[in-house]
Write a protein that holds these residues in place. Structure first.
Motif, PDB file in Angstrom:
ATOM      1  N   ASN A  53     -10.566-116.782 -33.932  1.00 24.62           N
ATOM      2  CA  ASN A  53     -11.455-115.906 -33.180  1.00 24.62           C
ATOM      3  C   ASN A  53     -11.344-116.263 -31.697  1.00 24.62           C
ATOM      4  O   ASN A  53     -12.280-116.778 -31.092  1.00 24.62           O
ATOM      5  N   PRO A  83     -18.779-105.274 -39.889  1.00 25.36           N
ATOM      6  CA  PRO A  83     -19.483-105.867 -38.749  1.00 25.36           C
ATOM      7  C   PRO A  83     -20.351-107.037 -39.204  1.00 25.36           C
ATOM      8  O   PRO A  83     -21.557-106.926 -39.345  1.00 25.36           O
ATOM      9  N   HIS A  86     -22.305-111.282 -35.533  1.00 22.22           N
ATOM     10  CA  HIS A  86     -21.799-110.892 -34.216  1.00 22.22           C
ATOM     11  C   HIS A  86     -20.323-111.278 -34.064  1.00 22.22           C
ATOM     12  O   HIS A  86     -19.729-111.072 -33.018  1.00 22.22           O
ATOM     13  N   TYR A  87     -19.715-111.809 -35.120  1.00 26.26           N
ATOM     14  CA  TYR A  87     -18.349-112.327 -35.045  1.00 26.26           C
ATOM     15  C   TYR A  87     -17.307-111.239 -34.804  1.00 26.26           C
ATOM     16  O   TYR A  87     -16.236-111.502 -34.283  1.00 26.26           O
ATOM     17  N   TRP A  88     -17.589-110.026 -35.166  1.00 24.12           N
ATOM     18  CA  TRP A  88     -16.652-108.921 -35.032  1.00 24.12           C
ATOM     19  C   TRP A  88     -16.569-108.376 -33.611  1.00 24.12           C
ATOM     20  O   TRP A  88     -15.582-107.748 -33.237  1.00 24.12           O
ATOM     21  N   PHE A  89     -17.591-108.624 -32.830  1.00 23.20           N
ATOM     22  CA  PHE A  89     -17.759-107.946 -31.546  1.00 23.20           C
ATOM     23  C   PHE A  89     -16.590-108.173 -30.579  1.00 23.20           C
ATOM     24  O   PHE A  89     -16.036-107.216 -30.026  1.00 23.20           O
ATOM     25  N   ASN A  90     -16.191-109.432 -30.366  1.00 24.80           N
ATOM     26  CA  ASN A  90     -15.110-109.720 -29.406  1.00 24.80           C
ATOM     27  C   ASN A  90     -13.799-109.081 -29.830  1.00 24.80           C
ATOM     28  O   ASN A  90     -13.088-108.499 -29.008  1.00 24.80           O
ATOM     29  N   ALA A  92     -13.305-106.478 -31.906  1.00 23.33           N
ATOM     30  CA  ALA A  92     -13.392-105.012 -31.850  1.00 23.33           C
ATOM     31  C   ALA A  92     -13.240-104.509 -30.414  1.00 23.33           C
ATOM     32  O   ALA A  92     -12.516-103.539 -30.160  1.00 23.33           O
ATOM     33  N   ASN A  93     -13.889-105.172 -29.480  1.00 18.76           N
ATOM     34  CA  ASN A  93     -13.772-104.768 -28.072  1.00 18.76           C
ATOM     35  C   ASN A  93     -12.361-104.992 -27.548  1.00 18.76           C
ATOM     36  O   ASN A  93     -11.817-104.158 -26.816  1.00 18.76           O
ATOM     37  N   MET A 104     -15.615 -99.406 -38.208  1.00 19.66           N
ATOM     38  CA  MET A 104     -16.501-100.348 -38.886  1.00 19.66           C
ATOM     39  C   MET A 104     -16.669 -99.874 -40.325  1.00 19.66           C
ATOM     40  O   MET A 104     -16.829 -98.683 -40.577  1.00 19.66           O
TER      41      MET A 104
END
Length: 129
Positions: A53, A83, A86-90, A92-93, A104
């Motif tokens: 990550n 999702p 919050h691990y997916w956020f970086n 995905a962006n 998602m």
């Protein structure tokens, strides 16, 4: 005219064509795991890809996807992930900033699809361990 949930689902399914490489990513705190399939759900990679990550891990994923696109002679890419926290956020962006198609996936849908595929179901009142 009333819009039905099945109409929305059919529209999402029809987005995936024979020219798509579908990447499913299992999100986690430190190490994510990706698997590649074709439009029918047939696995096209010899192995899954584990990646960190971090930017270095994201770039590793990007190289892996690019190689698979070329090897499988596919033109389009769709990346699905749950999702999780919050691990997916970086990721995905980062993927969206690269102009890649990220979707998602609802965890309940993933579980239901797995049960259908494995022909398993949890008895009423049971819980997963």
């Amino acid at each position: 005219m009333k819009f039905k949930q099945s109409d929305a689902q059919n529209q999402r399914i029809q987005q995936i064509t024979t020219s798509h490489l579908v990447i499913g990513i299992d999100m986690a705190k430190e190490t994510h795991v990706a698997q590649a399939t074709n439009f029918r759900g047939v696995v096209v990679s010899k192995r899954h890809l584990s990646f960190s990550n971090s930017i270095e891990g994201f770039e590793k994923l990007n190289r892996w996807m690019t190689e698979l696109l070329q090897k499988q002679r596919l033109k389009r890419l769709i990346i699905g992930m749950e999702p999780t926290g919050h691990y997916w956020f970086n990721l995905a962006n980062w993927l969206s900033d690269k102009g890649l198609h990220v979707v998602m996936v609802n965890p309940a849908t993933t579980k239901r699809n797995k049960e259908n595929r494995d022909n398993l179901s949890m008895p009423t009142g049971s819980r997963e361990l």
